[in-house]
Design an enzyme around this catalytic site. Sequence first.
Site, mmCIF file in Angstrom:
data_model
loop_
_atom_site.group_PDB
_atom_site.id
_atom_site.type_symbol
_atom_site.label_atom_id
_atom_site.label_comp_id
_atom_site.label_asym_id
_atom_site.label_seq_id
_atom_site.Cartn_x
_atom_site.Cartn_y
_atom_site.Cartn_z
ATOM 1 N N SER A 97 0.845 -1.188 0.000
ATOM 2 C CA SER A 97 0.000 0.000 0.000
ATOM 3 C C SER A 97 0.888 1.248 0.000
ATOM 4 C CB SER A 97 -0.951 -0.047 1.199
ATOM 5 O OG SER A 97 -2.032 0.827 1.037
ATOM 6 N N HIS A 231 -7.790 -5.993 0.874
ATOM 7 C CA HIS A 231 -6.599 -5.154 0.842
ATOM 8 C C HIS A 231 -5.487 -5.717 1.729
ATOM 9 C CE1 HIS A 231 -4.333 -1.553 -0.033
ATOM 10 N NE2 HIS A 231 -4.214 -1.248 1.256
#
Length: 259
Positions: A97, A231
């Site tokens: 990320s 995620h």
Amino acid sequence: MTITTTRQREQWLRPLRVQDVPRLRLVCFPHAGGAAGFFKTWGTRLPDGVELYGVQYPGRQDRLREPPATTMDELAGPAADVLEPMSEVPLALFGHSMGAAVAHETARRLEAVLDGPLAGLIVSGRPAPDRLHRTDVHLGGEQALLEDLRRLGGTSEEVLDDPALRELILPTLAADYRMIETYRPRDLTPIRTPVCACVSDADPEVEPDEAAAWERHTTGPFRLRLFPGDHFYLVPQQDELVQQVLLCCGLSGRWPSTP
């Protein structure tokens, strides 16, 4: 050449697995709000000769008294400085990320001073630099941050529901969001380091084609790997992800864990 001190290295890097005769140094960059210790369990999944380090950003855990970074340069610059003297052993960078962007910028800086590619750059849960989303969660205050954490997963409800813990983590998290949401790459020239882009099949932040677009950002080999999950797929898929990281660094096959 930048001269770094032992104190600077200890400030920015946490040794999670050190080897007597290293043949690869894997350096991991955490997500927004994350810390170096997020990767500590990776150590038992690595073969002999592979060292593991986590990058500790300012503003968290043992660096809590330091102000969080406000620009990408404040993270990638010092990270490259402390890693340069360690490059006598091949370096590979992994970032998830926000950490993927920091790792990419760090790799670019290291290539410039080392005049050559690294062993590998593995970017996880992050669109390619030319496919970034325009988001402004950091402008919405505490409630917007909490809603986004719940949307992404990866943070327990016990933490989110505890006022004391929220007070501890939210200032740093808000700073991380502000930094990464306002970050725009200044240089889109492809790097030479081999790149592997990892993404999950239900990540609300990244579509597979946005991850595949990382291929345009390297002149070296490129791989795209799709995992099941959201995620934070890298938690339940840790074994498979570590194997892919090793493959991307040229260490093929399944390696036994070491004590």
